[in-house]
Design a protein around this motif. Structure first.
Motif, PDB file in Angstrom:
ATOM      1  N   ASP A   1      32.409  29.846  33.751  1.00  0.00           N
ATOM      2  CA  ASP A   1      31.911  31.026  34.453  1.00  0.00           C
ATOM      3  C   ASP A   1      30.543  30.821  35.094  1.00  0.00           C
ATOM      4  OD1 ASP A   1      32.260  33.586  35.389  1.00  0.00           O
ATOM      5  OD2 ASP A   1      31.504  34.565  33.585  1.00  0.00           O
TER       6      ASP A   1
ATOM      7  N   THR B   1      28.114  28.959  40.217  1.00  0.00           N
ATOM      8  CA  THR B   1      28.764  28.013  41.124  1.00  0.00           C
ATOM      9  C   THR B   1      28.866  26.673  40.412  1.00  0.00           C
ATOM     10  OG1 THR B   1      27.687  29.152  42.979  1.00  0.00           O
ATOM     11  CG2 THR B   1      28.802  27.090  43.468  1.00  0.00           C
TER      12      THR B   1
ATOM     13  N   ASN C   1      34.295  28.850  39.077  1.00  0.00           N
ATOM     14  CA  ASN C   1      33.742  29.383  40.317  1.00  0.00           C
ATOM     15  C   ASN C   1      33.340  28.237  41.225  1.00  0.00           C
ATOM     16  OD1 ASN C   1      33.650  32.297  39.689  1.00  0.00           O
ATOM     17  ND2 ASN C   1      32.183  31.690  38.114  1.00  0.00           N
TER      18      ASN C   1
END
Length: 480
Positions: A253, A256, A281
């Motif tokens: 999570d 980026t 992500n």
């Protein structure tokens, strides 16, 4: 050591405010993220207890008596849930007048003074990166000596201590997954685009991008990507694999995960050796050669923030992304067999009725496997909030981010584009993307191949249409 309760308070049914504050509202399909930001300090405080009320369907009546067995309670709050969380704190204090109440989260990180002023029941807030600040309070240290703490002294005076330095040694943080196992039912957590059951963790904090709307990098995480070592991450993955029976997927999570490509590749190679399916992500600019390494290492899906299909809007929000690069990246993912859950935002600076249509056309052309559409939410502490306030796009004295049922509403409006037009654009987006023959055929084919997926999609479909009815009501109320 103070007996400490870490609490994600009861809220709207399906309210996902604990998800790193990216989407502080009810989702179109009920989803629950792991309360990692509470689990992390809980792992630092010996004998603590973590309670995540919403996914476990615990009411205020269920959690209030817990105050009697604790000396301190720490709640994760957010801008939309703040008033509700304060009411929970008041109830806990009524159960145990001696309990110390603390708040964490982006809301109090940037509005420590206002939060303490508006909530007399709250004894302290831990600003910014709060893990060790909370630990110090739980250990009984003198509050005046604890960096990163804002507090109410015995005379009722609000005191703001010096900031705590940003955490550099990310490996000094204990694993959160043992706290999940100890205190949570991991099968209560589900997200439409992830396999169930899943577990999510962070392998680093911070994001290099400067998106004007994004809350956590501007308030808590910062713009340097500070990471755990590859070996440290893989050690926790082994623990998760061995201690969560039936696990189907792990989600990284990090804001980026692909901000550090060599590290992402190194983790992927180790994940491949473990045979663990994972997702993360990503920004829509990962080179094809890296995508292949990630895919070979067990990557199944990327959560990608496209935000808009209009290049000028991407410039306006400092996304640092080119449309042509995003299209090539998406094409590479499709060819490599990597699924994409695309996220879009309507109502960002520069939005018009035509740019909304342009973004819908972009989504249809690139065709991510699934998508979600949010409304631009200028939270305090972000560049977008200050910009909207200055330009008159936001009525800060009457700003609401969700309605009485937790449904997201459109706080921004422009001279050429009203709240209602932005709000209604979400339904138009979903309808045009999902209700087209190729997409329907793809979804039906997926359900035929996987009976579990069939049941899941049917349930989600019912939830989705129910949510659209509630959105219509929320839109009518906002327009009035």
């Amino acid at each position: 050591m103070m007996r400490t309760l870490f609490l994600q308070a009861p809220s709207f049914d399906g309210f996902d405010g604990g998800a790193g504050s990216r989407y502080q509202a009810r989702r179109e399909i009920k989803s629950f993220w792991f309360p990692t930001w509470l689990a992390q300090p809980a792992a630092l405080v010996e004998g603590s207890k973590l309670v995540d009320a919403p996914p476990h369907r615990q009411s205020l009546a269920d959690v209030a008596p817990m105050a009697r067995d604790h000396d301190m309670v720490v709640l994760h709050t957010s801008t939309p849930s703040f008033s509700s969380d304060v009411k929970v704190a008041e109830r806990l204090k009524a159960e145990n007048p001696n309990i110390k109440v603390g708040l964490i989260g982006a809301k109090v990180a940037v509005q420590a003074e206002e939060s303490l002023r508006d909530a007399p029941v709250v004894d302290f807030v831990a600003r910014n990166e709060f893990d060790f600040t909370v630990r110090d309070v739980a250990e009984g240290r003198d509050w005046a000596s604890i960096k990163g703490l804002s507090w109410r002294n015995s005379q009722g005076v609000l005191v703001h201590n010096a900031d705590r330095p940003v955490l550099e040694d990310m490996d000094s943080l204990p694993f959160v997954s043992p706290i999940y196992k100890r205190d949570l039912d991991y099968k209560k957590y589900f997200i439409g685009y992830l396999k169930h059951p899943y577990v999510s963790i962070y392998t680093g904090r911070g994001c290099k991008s400067r998106c004007t709307f994004c809350l956590w990098p501007q308030t808590v995480g910062g713009h340097r990507y500070r990471t755990r070592s590859v070996g440290n991450v893989i050690e926790e993955i082994r623990y998760i694999r061995d201690n969560f029976p039936g696990l189907k997927e792990i989600f990284f999570d990090d804001d980026t995960f692909t901000d550090d490509l060599p590290r992402a590749e190194a983790i992927a190679r180790e994940m491949g050796k473990l045979g663990v399916t994972w997702s993360c992500n990503a920004k829509a600019n990962v080179p094809r050669e890296t995508l292949k390494v990630l895919k070979d290492g067990g990557l199944r899906l990327l959560l990608v923030g496209y935000e808009s299909g209009n290049q000028q809007i991407l410039h306006n929000i400092k996304k640092g992304m080119r449309i042509d690069v995003a299209k090539r990246f998406t094409k590479d993912c499709h060819e490599l067999g990597i699924m994409i859950h695309g996220t879009f935002i309507l109502g960002l600076p520069g939005e018009t009725t035509e740019t909304i249509r342009e973004t819908i056309r972009f989504a249809i052309e690139t065709n991510p496997h699934t998508l979600q559409v949010s409304l631009a939410a200028p939270y305090p502490g972000t560049f977008l909030f200050d910009q909207a306030q200055k330009e008159g796009w936001l009525d800060t004295a009457h700003t609401e981010y969700v309605d009485a049922h937790g449904v997201q509403i459109a706080p921004l409006a422009y001279p050429h584009l009203s709240h209602t037009e932005i709000f209604n654009g979400v339904e138009e987006f979903y309808r045009k993307f999902y209700f087209r023959a190729p997409k329907i055929a793809s979804i039906c084919g997926e359900m035929i191949r996987d009976r579990q997926m069939l049941v899941r999609r049917l349930r989600e479909g019912v939830e989705f249409f129910h949510f659209l009815r509630e959105r219509k009501t929320a839109g009518e109320q906002q327009a009035a």
